[in-house]
Design a protein around this motif. Structure first.
Motif, PDB file in Angstrom:
ATOM      1  N   ARG A  85      -8.118  61.209   0.275  1.00 17.02           N
ATOM      2  CA  ARG A  85      -9.232  61.861   0.981  1.00 17.02           C
ATOM      3  C   ARG A  85     -10.281  60.858   1.448  1.00 17.02           C
ATOM      4  NH1 ARG A  85      -9.976  67.316  -0.078  1.00 17.02           N
ATOM      5  NH2 ARG A  85     -11.689  67.098   1.422  1.00 17.02           N
ATOM      6  N   GLY A  86     -10.074  59.579   1.155  1.00 16.93           N
ATOM      7  CA  GLY A  86     -10.994  58.548   1.623  1.00 16.93           C
ATOM      8  C   GLY A  86     -12.209  58.336   0.753  1.00 16.93           C
ATOM      9  N   ASP A 111      -3.437  60.010  -5.079  1.00 20.89           N
ATOM     10  CA  ASP A 111      -2.961  61.064  -4.181  1.00 20.89           C
ATOM     11  C   ASP A 111      -4.062  61.996  -3.689  1.00 20.89           C
ATOM     12  OD1 ASP A 111      -0.451  60.008  -4.625  1.00 20.89           O
ATOM     13  OD2 ASP A 111       0.041  61.433  -6.218  1.00 20.89           O
ATOM     14  N   THR A 112      -5.169  62.033  -4.423  1.00 21.02           N
ATOM     15  CA  THR A 112      -6.263  62.930  -4.010  1.00 21.02           C
ATOM     16  C   THR A 112      -7.508  62.144  -3.599  1.00 21.02           C
ATOM     17  OG1 THR A 112      -5.475  64.686  -5.478  1.00 21.02           O
ATOM     18  CG2 THR A 112      -7.760  64.837  -4.719  1.00 21.02           C
ATOM     19  N   ALA A 142      -7.195  50.038  -2.105  1.00 20.24           N
ATOM     20  CA  ALA A 142      -7.277  48.733  -2.778  1.00 20.24           C
ATOM     21  C   ALA A 142      -8.055  48.820  -4.087  1.00 20.24           C
ATOM     22  CB  ALA A 142      -7.926  47.707  -1.855  1.00 20.24           C
ATOM     23  N   ASP A 143      -8.927  49.832  -4.233  1.00 13.85           N
ATOM     24  CA  ASP A 143      -9.686  49.981  -5.469  1.00 13.85           C
ATOM     25  C   ASP A 143      -8.776  50.238  -6.671  1.00 13.85           C
ATOM     26  OD1 ASP A 143     -12.111  49.595  -4.202  1.00 13.85           O
ATOM     27  OD2 ASP A 143     -12.421  51.731  -3.822  1.00 13.85           O
TER      28      ASP A 143
END
Length: 275
Positions: free
Chosen positions: A215-216, A210-211, A221-222
């Motif tokens: 935030r990219g 969620d964070t 997928a990681d």
């Protein structure tokens, strides 16, 4: 809380007691900048010691066979749920044909070594020199002591087909995120990473999703690199399935490479000049 001075201290192959116990660890002295320019003269000798640690570790573990590294806190004790989980996971891994590698200390590490030892498997401990010595637990069948964290961490990854991570603190987080980083950056093959303890790990995974991912900072997928369960039997199953998929993928890649090489030979495109 004030720590009591240890009665014994292991420094590589050397056992120290009493006034012989140093106030600093080998890692601390390596990373310190207090020596000024003196490091130019002392560090080349440290390189030989570091080299020796890798040689000793590789030599001790080279014939270990398929193994799984199990991590968790040193602070849990017999009777704690986490201790019981460590025993059950390790026993299941042995039944599935794996050796079990831990940090060799107390708590979850001791539990996993105990589970492996009592199940008739190979119980491995990779100890580390610490300011307040933990010592190698009594269930370790094959133990290697290290001065340097980075040499020890290499052994955890090099000889493991999977990681199983039980509740733990900073050291456990360190091993978990190092493994995920190595897999994410393709420095190592994508081996299974299984977290045991839904209540303990769910908050961390939620924050990552969620964070961090939102935030990219990582790809969504990681998060697929990690599996979460409360059931020790399922943890073992996830390891077995993950290792099987990993081996199938490696075999397919090898066959593809061999086919490509054969095609090059047939079409005459091998050689530096394409002859």
């Amino acid at each position: 809380m004030t720590e009591t001075r240890p009665r014994e201290h292991r420094k590589g192959p050397v056992q120290l007691r009493g006034k012989q116990i140093p106030d600093t660890t080998t890692d601390e002295r390596l990373l310190s900048d207090k020596d000024g320019a003196d490091w130019v003269h002392s560090d080349p000798w440290r390189v030989l010691r570091i080299q020796a640690e890798f040689v000793e570790g590789f030599g001790a573990l080279a014939e270990l066979g398929p193994a799984v590294s199990v991590f968790g806190s040193a602070r849990f004790r017999p009777g704690d749920r986490e201790y019981e989980l460590g025993e059950r996971v390790a026993a299941g891994l042995v039944a599935a044909g794996f050796a079990v590698i831990t940090g060799g200390g107390p708590g979850v590490m001791e539990a996993a070594n105990k589970g492996a030892h009592e199940a008739g498997g190979t119980s491995v401990g990779l100890g580390i020199e610490l300011p307040f010595e933990q010592g190698m637990n009594s269930y370790v069948d094959l133990g290697v002591n290290f001065r340097y964290f980075f040499a020890r961490k290499t052994m955890f990854v090099k000889y493991a087909h999977a990681f199983v991570v039980l509740p733990g603190g900073f050291g456990t987080f360190d091993e978990l995120f190092e493994a995920l980083t190595l897999v994410q950056t393709r420095k190592v093959r994508q081996f299974p990473v299984v977290l045991v303890g839904t209540d303990y790990w769910s908050g961390l995974l939620a924050w990552l999703r969620d964070t961090v991912a939102a935030r990219g900072a990582i790809s969504p997928a990681d998060l697929d690199l990690v599996r979460l369960t409360d059931d020790p039997d399922e943890a073992v199953r996830l390891v077995v399935e993950g290792v099987r998929e990993m081996r199938s993928s490696e075999q397919a890649a090898a066959e593809e490479a061999a086919a490509a090489e054969l095609e090059d030979d047939v079409t005459g495109t091998t050689g530096t000049n394409g002859w």
